[in-house]
Design an enzyme around this catalytic site. Structure first.
Site, short mmCIF file in Angstrom:
data_model
loop_
_atom_site.label_atom_id
_atom_site.label_comp_id
_atom_site.label_asym_id
_atom_site.label_seq_id
_atom_site.Cartn_x
_atom_site.Cartn_y
_atom_site.Cartn_z
N CYS A 229 -2.81 21.61 -12.07
CA CYS A 229 -3.06 21.19 -13.48
C CYS A 229 -2.59 19.91 -14.11
O CYS A 229 -3.26 19.24 -14.98
CB CYS A 229 -2.52 22.54 -14.48
SG CYS A 229 -0.72 22.56 -14.04
N HIS B 221 1.96 25.35 -17.02
CA HIS B 221 0.64 24.82 -17.00
C HIS B 221 0.63 23.47 -17.82
O HIS B 221 1.44 23.37 -18.93
CB HIS B 221 -0.61 25.81 -17.69
CG HIS B 221 -1.85 25.61 -17.43
ND1 HIS B 221 -2.48 25.03 -16.13
CD2 HIS B 221 -2.86 25.27 -18.48
CE1 HIS B 221 -3.55 24.97 -16.57
NE2 HIS B 221 -3.86 25.14 -17.72
N ASP C 116 -8.94 22.25 -21.64
CA ASP C 116 -8.13 22.55 -20.56
C ASP C 116 -9.19 22.22 -19.34
O ASP C 116 -10.06 22.99 -18.89
CB ASP C 116 -7.83 24.01 -20.52
CG ASP C 116 -6.96 24.25 -19.34
OD1 ASP C 116 -6.48 23.21 -18.38
OD2 ASP C 116 -6.50 25.27 -18.87
#
Lengths: 662, 330
Positions: free
Chosen positions: A419, A463, A479
C-alpha cells in the site's frame, strides 16, 4: 525445660521448614521481573540461594557487614553501568529486586521473613508496571497465593503438610478477593499525583513519523493489536469505510515521506456545518504505542480522552499532548468530511502541497503533466491514474527493491508493491498534476467480533492512502490500493494477499488452522473485555457504574448503601444462626441464666455441676441478707423438680427473675 | 528473669490501668474461663500498621501510574487485613482455660501454674502465647479436640501467698497483622515459702544438752524398743526383720530420738529480724528434715508438734509462708 519449639518462638526465628517456603515464594515473585532485568541479576540470585543453602546446611556463616557492603556496592555499580545512569523505572525495579535477593543472606528472624513477604508484594506490583495481560494477572494471583502461604507459615509453630498450607493460604486469598473487588469498584479514583518516570526500554510500536517503501510491509508482519473500537450507535460504517487516520505526511524527499516540520497549525479544528449533522460515535481502546498520535475516523469534531490532554488539529487528526505510555480509552464523534466547513487552502499551503523534490522521478512527473494537459479536470486525472494502476499492477508484500527514483521504478518497471508504494506514487502523480495531495497513514478495516460487539484493529491492518484537495469539495480520500486489490479494503488484508504473503502477515497468524484462529479470537475478546472493564476502569467509568448501581456517586450514598448491605447481612446471620439457638432454650433455662447474671452482682457464680438448691445454700451463707430469698428459691426449685405441677415451675421462674439485685 | 514489660512511660501505664479496671469489671475472678467475644480484644499490631503503610505505598504507585492492577493489589492487602481479623479472632474464640493448681515454691524460685487448655473439637488453635502479667511467655498449639496441660511460669519474689494476677493469652495467627488477646482473672494462688538462709541455731537450746546436731544426726543412740509404724516415721527406722517375718510394720524407737525432739521457736530466733527470722526457721526445718530429726514449730499464732515426714514439712513451711510478721496469717 525449653523444647526446641519454644526456642524458635522466643527468639522469633523462622523454622527451617518454613524457610523453604520463603525461598519458593521469592523465586515465584521475581521470575517475571528477572526476565525484564539484566542477566547478571540471575547470577546474584543463584549465588544468594547457594549461600543461604550453605548457611542452612551449617557450612557457612551469615555474611558480615563488610561483605554485604561490598556486594551492595558492586550491584549498584552494575545497575549504574547497565542503565547508563538513566534512572527510569527499570533501574528502580532492578534495585528493588537486588535488595530483595540480597535480603536472603540476612533471613533468619520472623521480622526478616515478613520483610521478604512485603517486598514480595511490591515486586508483584512492579511486575504489573511491565505487563498487564490476563496471563500476568493470573500469574500474579498465584504469586499472591504462594506469598500468603509463606506469610502464614512464618507464624505457624508446627509442621504441616504442604497441601494443608496451600489450601489455608488460598482460603485467605479467596476470602479477601470479594472485598478487594468491592473496594476496586467503589474506592474513589484520583488522577496521577505527579509526573512519573517512564519505562524506557519498551519499544515504540506502530507507525513512526516517516514512511519509506517497505515500512508498512514490515509493520503488518508484526502481531499484536493496535486498538479496539466499539461503535456507540446502532449503525456501524461498512468495513471499507473504516479508514483510521493517524498521521498526515506532507514532505517528500524522493523516497521518504515525513511530517511537516512546522505544521501549519492554524489550529482551527474542523467544525460541523450548521444544522443537524450525523455523527459517528465510537469508543477507542488504544494500546500504549508510545507515540502521541491517536487514531480516529475522518473528521473528528469532538473527543473525550479523560485524564490525557489532547486536541484535534486543523488536519482533522486527534493528537495527545504526550506520548501514550499506558492504555487509553477515548470517545470520539466524527462527521462525514463533507459535513465540515471547508477551509480554503492558502496559496502558501497550496504551494507546499504540490511541491516535489527537483530531479527525482522524471518519468512519473512527465506522465502526470501529460495527463494534466490532456484531461484538465482533477476528477478525470484521478480516474485516469486509478485506471493506470488497475491495468497491470500487482499487490504484494514482497516487492522487488527500488532504486533512487523509487516512484519511477515502481510505476514503470517493477509494478509490484504494497500500500505505501501505491499511496506514495499516487501522491507524487497528483502533485505533479498540480493537485494538492498528501499521504495519510493509519489502519484500514479491522476484524469485527460479534459476540462482544467490537472491532479489533491489528498491526496487520496498517495501511497508507492519499488525500487530495478538490476545490469546492475539500479534502477527499483516494485509496489507490483499492484500484489494484479491492479485496484489501472490502474484506481485509488476509483476503487480499497470495498464500505466500499471507503466511507472513501477523507472523503467520492468518494461515494457522481454523480452530487455533478461533481460539485466538476468543482470547482477543477476553483481552478486550479485560482491558475495557478492568484495566481502563477510571473515575469516569466509576461514575457511570455507581450511577447505574446506586443512582449516584456521592460518598454518603455509597457508604449508606454498604451500611445497609452489611446490616442486612448481619440481620440474616442473627435471624438464621443466633435466634434459633436462643429460641431453643426453654423459658426455665432463660430465667435461670437471668438468675445467674443477678448472682454475678453478688460475687458468686453457680458452678456447672451445682444444683440450684445447693447454690442457694451457698449463697445464703455468704450473703446473710439474702438468706430468706435463698431458702424460698431452694424450696421452690425442689418443688418444681419433684412436684410436676405447672404452677410450681411458673412460681420458680418468677422467683428466679425477681431475685433481689444488689 | 527480669521484671520487664510493665515499665511503660506514665501516660501509657495510666491508660493501661484504666484498661485493666475495665477488664476487671467485665471478667470477674473465675476458675475456668471460656474465651468469646465478651472477653477477647482485637487490634492491629505493629506489623499490621506496616501492612497498612505498604498498601498505601502500592496505592500511590497505582495512582501515579494509573495502573488498576497495582491498585487492586493495594486493595487486596487491605482486604487481607480485614479477613485476618476474623481468622485471628477464630483462633482464640472457644478456647477454655481452667486452672489446675500450683505447687508451693521457695522465694526466688519459679512457680509453675498448671492450666488446662481445651477447645472446640474441630478447630485448631495455633501459636498461642500465654503469660502472667509479670511473667515469661510460653507458647503452645492446640489441635482439635486436644486437652492440653501447660505450665505457666512466674517468678515468686516474695514470701507469702503469690497471686499471679491477670493471665494474658494472645495470638497474632495467621498473618501477624492483627493481635487478638485477653486478660483473664484466674482464681489461683501459690504458697511461697521463705528462702532458707543458713545461720547459727539459737544457743539456749530446748532440745537437750549435746551440741552440734549437724555432725551426729543419726539419732541411733540407744535402742529402746518397737512401736507400731506411723506414717511419717523414718524409713530407716523400720524394723525390717519383723516385717520380713510378717509380724507387721514396726518402727524402732531410740532413746536419743525421743529425748532430742527439738522445737523451732519463733521467740528464740530473736537475733534475726523480720523475713530473715523466717528464712532461718525455714533453713533449720529443712535441715532437720534432711537429717531425719523430728522437729516442732512454735509460732506466735500456731504450734505444730514435733514430727517428721513430707506432710509435716509441708505443714511447717506453709505455716512459715503464711505467717504475718505483724500478727495473724496471710
Amino acid at each position: 525445660m525449653q523444647n526446641p519449639q519454644d526456642i524458635f518462638q522466643q527468639q522469633k526465628l523462622i523454622r527451617h521448614d518454613n524457610l523453604l517456603w520463603l525461598l519458593v515464594a521469592q523465586g515465584v515473585v521475581i521470575l517475571p521481573l528477572l526476565m525484564q532485568l539484566p542477566m547478571w541479576l540471575w547470577v546474584i540470585w543463584g549465588g544468594s540461594l547457594y549461600w543461604r543453602w550453605k548457611i542452612y546446611a551449617g557450612q557457612r556463616q551469615f555474611p558480615g557487614s563488610i561483605s554485604k557492603l561490598a556486594i551492595s556496592i558492586a550491584a549498584i555499580a552494575g545497575l549504574l553501568l547497565t542503565y547508563q545512569g538513566a534512572f527510569g523505572v527499570e533501574a528502580m525495579v532492578g534495585f528493588l529486586v537486588f535488595t530483595f535477593i540480597i535480603k536472603l543472606l540476612e533471613l533468619r528472624s520472623r521480622k526478616d521473613g515478613l520483610l521478604i513477604i512485603f517486598i514480595g508484594f511490591i515486586a508483584v506490583a512492579a511486575q504489573f508496571l511491565f505487563i498487564q495481560s490476563i496471563w500476568a494477572t493470573l500469574y500474579a494471583a498465584v504469586s499472591c497465593m504462594v506469598l500468603i502461604t509463606a506469610w502464614k507459615t512464618i507464624y505457624a509453630t508446627r509442621e504441616l503438610a504442604v497441601k494443608h498450607k496451600l489450601t489455608s493460604g488460598s482460603i485467605l486469598l479467596l476470602q479477601a478477593i470479594p472485598l478487594m473487588l468491592v473496594m476496586f469498584v467503589v474506592m474513589p479514583r484520583l488522577g496521577p499525583l505527579w509526573h512519573t518516570p517512564l519505562l524506557n526500554q519498551q519499544a515504540q510500536t506502530g507507525f513512526s513519523e516517516t514512511l519509506s517503501p517497505g515500512d508498512i510491509g514490515s509493520l503488518v508482519q508484526s502481531t499484536g493489536t493496535a486498538f479496539r473500537v466499539t461503535f456507540l450507535d446502532d449503525s456501524t460504517p461498512r468495513q471499507s469505510e473504516l479508514y483510521w487516520r493517524g498521521l498526515i505526511l506532507e514532505n517528500f524527499d524522493g523516497r521518504t515521506w515525513t511530517r511537516p516540520r512546522h505544521p501549519h497549525f492554524t489550529d482551527i479544528a474542523p467544525i460541523a456545518k450548521q444544522g443537524d449533522v450525523e455523527t459517528v460515535n465510537y469508543e477507542v481502546l488504544m494500546e500504549a504505542h508510545r507515540y502521541p498520535w491517536l487514531f480516529s475516523l475522518a473528521n473528528p469534531i469532538k473527543a473525550n480522552t479523560g485524564a490525557v490532554r489532547s486536541r484535534i488539529t486543523s488536519n482533522g487528526l486527534l493528537v495527545a499532548r504526550e506520548p501514550l505510555n499506558t492504555r487509553l480509552q477515548y470517545q470520539v464523534a466524527s462527521v462525514n468530511p463533507r459535513d465540515t466547513l471547508i477551509h480554503e487552502l492558502s496559496s502558501q499551503q497550496r504551494e507546499q502541497l504540490t511541491t516535489l523534490p527537483e530531479g527525482f522521478n522524471p518519468k512519473a512527473v512527465a506522465l502526470a503533466k501529460t495527463w494534466r494537459n490532456t484531461l484538465g479536470s482533477p476528477d478525470a486525472i484521478i480516474a485516469k491514474a486509478l485506471a493506470f494502476y488497475h491495468q497491470d499492477f500487482y499487490y504484494t508484500l514482497s516487492p522487488p527493491l527500488l532504486g533512487e527514483n523509487s516512484v519511477d521504478d515502481f510505476l514503470f518497471s517493477s509494478k509490484q508493491g504494497f500500500c505505501e508504494h501505491f499511496a506514495s506514487s499516487f501522491t507524487v502523480l497528483m502533485r505533479a498534476a498540480d493537485i494538492p495531495a498528501r499521504v495519510v497513514v493509519g489502519y484500514q478495516g479491522g476484524r469485527y467480533d460479534a459476540s462482544e460487539n467490537y472491532w479489533s484493529i491489528r498491526q496487520a491492518d496498517a495501511h497508507a492512502w492519499t488525500e487530495v484537495w478538490l476545490t469546492g469539495i475539500g479534502w477527499q480520500r483516494v485509496d489507490p490500493t483499492s484500484a489494484v486489490a479491492p479485496q484489501r479494503v472490502e474484506q481485509g488484508i488476509d483476503n487480499a494477499l497470495q498464500a505466500a504473503d499471507r503466511s507472513r502477515i501477523a507472523a503467520g497468524q492468518f494461515s494457522a488452522p481454523q480452530w487455533l484462529t478461533h481460539l485466538r479470537y476468543r482470547f482477543d475478546a477476553a483481552n478486550y473485555l479485560w482491558s475495557r472493564w478492568v484495566l481502563s476502569y477510571d473515575a469516569q467509568q466509576q461514575n457511570q457504574l455507581l450511577k447505574q448501581l446506586f443512582g449516584g456517586k456521592e460518598p454518603w450514598r455509597v457508604g449508606l448503601i454498604f451500611l445497609a448491605i452489611i446490616s442486612s447481612l448481619m440481620g440474616c446471620y442473627i435471624a438464621l444462626v443466633i435466634r434459633p439457638k436462643w429460641q431453643a432454650r426453654s423459658p426455665l433455662q432463660k430465667s435461670l441464666s437471668q438468675f445467674d447474671k443477678t448472682c454475678q452482682q453478688w460475687k458468686l457464680q453457680r458452678a456447672d455441676h451445682e444444683t440450684l438448691a445447693q447454690f442457694c445454700l451457698r449463697l445464703g451463707t455468704k450473703q446473710p441478707q439474702l438468706l430468706e430469698a435463698c431458702q424460698r428459691l431452694g424450696a421452690l426449685s425442689q418443688a418444681a423438680l419433684y412436684d410436676p405441677k405447672e404452677d410450681n415451675q411458673q412460681q420458680l421462674m418468677t422467683a428466679l427473675k425477681r431475685f433481689p439485685k444488689e | 528473669m527480669s521484671k520487664q514489660k510493665e515499665d511503660f512511660p506514665a501516660p501509657i501505664s495510666a491508660l493501661q490501668k484504666r484498661f485493666f479496671k475495665w477488664v476487671d469489671k467485665r471478667n470477674p475472678m473465675a476458675k475456668e474461663v471460656l474465651l468469646n467475644r465478651k472477653n477477647l480484644y482485637i487490634f492491629p499490631s505493629l506489623t499490621g500498621l506496616c501492612l497498612f503503610a505498604l498498601s498505601f505505598i502500592l496505592w500511590l504507585l497505582g495512582t501515579s501510574y494509573q495502573n488498576n492492577l497495582v491498585l487492586a493489589l493495594s486493595y487486596l492487602l487491605l482486604s487481607l487485613m480485614i479477613v485476618a481479623i476474623f481468622h485471628t479472632y477464630a483462633n482464640l474464640a472457644g478456647l477454655t482455660i481452667k486452672i489446675l493448681g500450683v505447687k508451693p515454691v521457695f522465694v526466688n524460685d519459679i512457680a509453675h501454674f498448671s492450666l488446662q487448655l481445651s477447645g472446640h473439637r474441630h478447630r485448631n488453635y495455633e501459636n498461642l502465647m500465654v503469660r502472667w502479667r509479670q511473667g515469661e511467655p510460653a507458647c503452645f498449639d492446640l489441635q482439635g479436640g486436644q486437652i492440653l496441660s501447660v505450665q505457666i511460669p512466674l517468678l515468686a519474689n516474695k514470701r507469702g501467698i503469690l497471686r499471679p494476677g491477670k493471665l494474658l493469652i494472645e495470638s497474632a495467627f495467621p498473618l501477624g497483622v492483627i493481635r487478638c488477646w485477653t486478660w483473664v482473672n484466674l482464681q489461683t494462688s501459690a504458697v511461697v515459702f521463705p528462702q532458707p538462709i543458713k545461720g547459727p541455731f539459737p544457743t539456749q537450746l530446748s532440745r537437750g544438752e549435746t551440741g552440734e546436731q549437724g555432725s551426729g544426726g543419726q539419732g541411733t543412740d540407744d535402742f529402746d524398743g518397737l512401736r507400731v509404724y506411723r506414717a511419717g516415721d523414718p524409713i530407716k527406722h523400720i524394723a525390717w526383720k519383723h516385717y520380713a517375718r510378717e509380724q507387721g510394720l514396726y518402727s524402732k524407737q531410740y532413746t536419743a530420738q525421743l529425748q532430742r525432739d527439738c522445737w523451732l521457736n519463733w521467740d528464740e530466733f530473736s537475733l534475726y529480724q523480720g523475713e530473715q527470722r523466717l528464712s532461718a526457721l525455714c533453713y533449720w526445718a529443712l535441715h532437720f528434715e534432711s537429717i531425719q530429726q523430728p522437729y516442732g514449730l512454735s509460732l506466735p499464732n500456731k504450734q505444730i508438734k514435733p514430727n517428721i515426714g513430707e506432710q509435716h514439712r509441708l505443714n511447717v513451711l506453709t505455716s512459715l509462708a503464711r505467717l504475718n510478721i505483724d500478727g495473724g496469717t496471710l
